[in-house]
Design an enzyme around this catalytic site. Structure first.
Site, short mmCIF file in Angstrom:
data_model
loop_
_atom_site.label_atom_id
_atom_site.label_comp_id
_atom_site.label_asym_id
_atom_site.label_seq_id
_atom_site.Cartn_x
_atom_site.Cartn_y
_atom_site.Cartn_z
N LYS A 138 -7.12 -7.24 15.99
CA LYS A 138 -6.38 -8.49 15.87
C LYS A 138 -7.25 -9.66 16.37
O LYS A 138 -8.30 -9.44 16.99
CB LYS A 138 -5.08 -8.38 16.67
CG LYS A 138 -4.12 -7.32 16.10
CD LYS A 138 -2.85 -7.24 16.92
CE LYS A 138 -1.85 -6.27 16.30
NZ LYS A 138 -0.60 -6.18 17.10
N TYR B 189 3.63 -7.54 8.01
CA TYR B 189 4.67 -7.34 9.02
C TYR B 189 6.08 -7.56 8.47
O TYR B 189 7.00 -7.89 9.23
CB TYR B 189 4.42 -8.25 10.23
CG TYR B 189 3.36 -7.72 11.18
CD1 TYR B 189 3.49 -6.45 11.75
CD2 TYR B 189 2.25 -8.48 11.52
CE1 TYR B 189 2.53 -5.96 12.63
CE2 TYR B 189 1.28 -7.99 12.41
CZ TYR B 189 1.44 -6.73 12.95
OH TYR B 189 0.49 -6.25 13.83
N PHE C 263 10.49 -12.44 17.69
CA PHE C 263 9.07 -12.72 17.96
C PHE C 263 8.25 -12.87 16.68
O PHE C 263 7.05 -13.13 16.76
CB PHE C 263 8.47 -11.64 18.88
CG PHE C 263 8.54 -10.23 18.34
CD1 PHE C 263 7.62 -9.77 17.39
CD2 PHE C 263 9.51 -9.35 18.80
CE1 PHE C 263 7.68 -8.47 16.91
CE2 PHE C 263 9.58 -8.05 18.31
CZ PHE C 263 8.66 -7.61 17.36
N ARG D 152 -3.05 6.18 16.62
CA ARG D 152 -2.16 5.40 17.50
C ARG D 152 -2.31 5.82 18.96
O ARG D 152 -2.15 5.00 19.86
CB ARG D 152 -0.72 5.49 17.03
CG ARG D 152 -0.48 4.50 15.89
CD ARG D 152 0.88 4.55 15.32
NE ARG D 152 1.95 4.08 16.17
CZ ARG D 152 2.44 2.83 16.18
NH1 ARG D 152 1.89 1.91 15.41
NH2 ARG D 152 3.45 2.50 16.95
N THR E 139 2.40 0.31 22.26
CA THR E 139 2.46 -1.08 21.76
C THR E 139 2.42 -2.10 22.90
O THR E 139 1.71 -3.09 22.83
CB THR E 139 3.77 -1.28 20.95
OG1 THR E 139 3.80 -0.30 19.91
CG2 THR E 139 3.85 -2.66 20.36
N ARG F 109 -5.62 -0.25 24.39
CA ARG F 109 -4.75 -1.26 25.02
C ARG F 109 -4.65 -1.04 26.53
O ARG F 109 -4.57 -2.00 27.30
CB ARG F 109 -3.37 -1.22 24.37
CG ARG F 109 -3.37 -1.77 22.95
CD ARG F 109 -2.09 -1.40 22.24
NE ARG F 109 -1.94 -1.98 20.93
CZ ARG F 109 -1.19 -1.46 19.97
NH1 ARG F 109 -0.50 -0.34 20.19
NH2 ARG F 109 -1.09 -2.04 18.79
N ASN G 166 -2.05 -7.77 21.97
CA ASN G 166 -2.36 -6.36 22.24
C ASN G 166 -3.54 -5.81 21.44
O ASN G 166 -3.65 -4.60 21.20
CB ASN G 166 -1.11 -5.49 22.12
CG ASN G 166 -0.51 -5.48 20.73
OD1 ASN G 166 -0.99 -6.20 19.86
ND2 ASN G 166 0.49 -4.67 20.51
N1 LIG Z 1 8.63 -8.15 22.20
C1 LIG Z 1 7.56 -8.60 21.57
N2 LIG Z 1 7.06 -9.82 21.84
C2 LIG Z 1 5.96 -10.29 21.22
N3 LIG Z 1 5.27 -9.59 20.29
C3 LIG Z 1 5.72 -8.36 20.01
C4 LIG Z 1 6.87 -7.79 20.63
N4 LIG Z 1 7.06 -6.54 20.12
C5 LIG Z 1 6.08 -6.34 19.24
N5 LIG Z 1 5.26 -7.43 19.16
C6 LIG Z 1 4.08 -7.60 18.33
O1 LIG Z 1 4.36 -7.12 17.04
C7 LIG Z 1 3.48 -6.07 16.69
C8 LIG Z 1 4.18 -5.09 15.81
O2 LIG Z 1 5.24 -4.51 16.53
P1 LIG Z 1 5.71 -3.03 16.24
O3 LIG Z 1 7.03 -2.87 16.90
O4 LIG Z 1 5.58 -2.76 14.77
O5 LIG Z 1 4.66 -2.19 17.09
P2 LIG Z 1 3.38 -1.37 16.65
O6 LIG Z 1 3.63 -0.68 15.36
O7 LIG Z 1 2.93 -0.53 17.79
O8 LIG Z 1 2.31 -2.52 16.53
P3 LIG Z 1 1.22 -2.72 15.42
O9 LIG Z 1 2.00 -2.68 14.12
O10 LIG Z 1 0.61 -4.06 15.71
O11 LIG Z 1 0.30 -1.56 15.60
C9 LIG Z 1 3.01 -5.53 18.04
O12 LIG Z 1 1.77 -4.85 17.99
C10 LIG Z 1 2.91 -6.79 18.86
O13 LIG Z 1 1.70 -7.50 18.55
#
Ligand SMILES: Nc1ncnc2c1ncn2[C@@H]1O[C@H](COP(=O)(O)OP(=O)(O)OP(=O)(O)O)[C@@H](O)[C@H]1O
Length: 142
Positions: free
Chosen positions: A11, A51, A59, A87, A93, A104, A114
């Site tokens: 990112k 996304y 968020f 992962r 996350t 992370r 992250n």
């Molecule tokens: N509570 C939150 N506040 C701010 N940003 C968040 C929050 N939860 C998730 N995110 C952001 O959105 C991204 C996608 O969230 P998701 O729940 O899909 O988790 P993930 O699949 O582990 O992450 P990624 O898809 O980035 O690998 C997270 O990686 C983080 O950057």
């Protein structure tokens, strides 16, 4: 356990902090094969597509702004159990819950910064690889 492909992305914060090499290195050393690599600034629409499943989250606007704050480095890694193990190499996350030794867990504190993304299922990995590498495709090693 089967050979899979997963989409891993550094990112904007990871790129700006100079963590691209470190992240590539961890996947290489673990034994995964790099079959796709590109740096790009994909823009808002593409990031919203990536996304799309999170668009109702509070968020979401902040996430898109963050993801659009600089270039990203997208990669496709191939190997045994690449999605799940990928992962686990990234860590949880929320970096506060990421174990030391994960990316992370070693380099981040905030869920909103992250450092990296990894596909969560084989099906989503294929969708994401198509979204990010659809035009040029990935490389077949001879
Ligand atoms: N509570 C939150 N506040 C701010 N940003 C968040 C929050 N939860 C998730 N995110 C952001 O959105 C991204 C996608 O969230 P998701 O729940 O899909 O988790 P993930 O699949 O582990 O992450 P990624 O898809 O980035 O690998 C997270 O990686 C983080 O950057």
């Amino acid at each position: 356990m089967s050979t899979e492909q997963t989409y891993i992305m550094v990112k904007p914060d990871g790129v700006q902090r100079g963590l691209v090499g470190e992240i590539i290195s961890r996947f290489e050393k673990r034994g995964y094969k790099l079959v796709g690599l590109k740096m790009c600034a994909p823009g808002q629409e593409h990031l919203e597509n990536h996304y799309a499943d999170l668009k109702e989250k509070s968020f979401f606007p902040g996430l898109i702004k963050y993801m659009n704050s600089g270039p990203v480095v997208g990669m496709v890694w191939e190997g045994l159990d690449a999605v799940k193990t990928g992962r686990s190499i990234l860590g949880a996350t929320n970096p506060l819950q990421s174990a030391p030794g994960t990316i992370r867990g070693d380099f981040a504190l905030a869920v909103g910064r992250n450092v990296c993304h990894g596909s969560d299922t084989v099906e989503n990995a294929q969708k994401e690889i198509n979204l990010w590498f659809g035009k040029e495709g990935v490389t077949k090693w001879a």
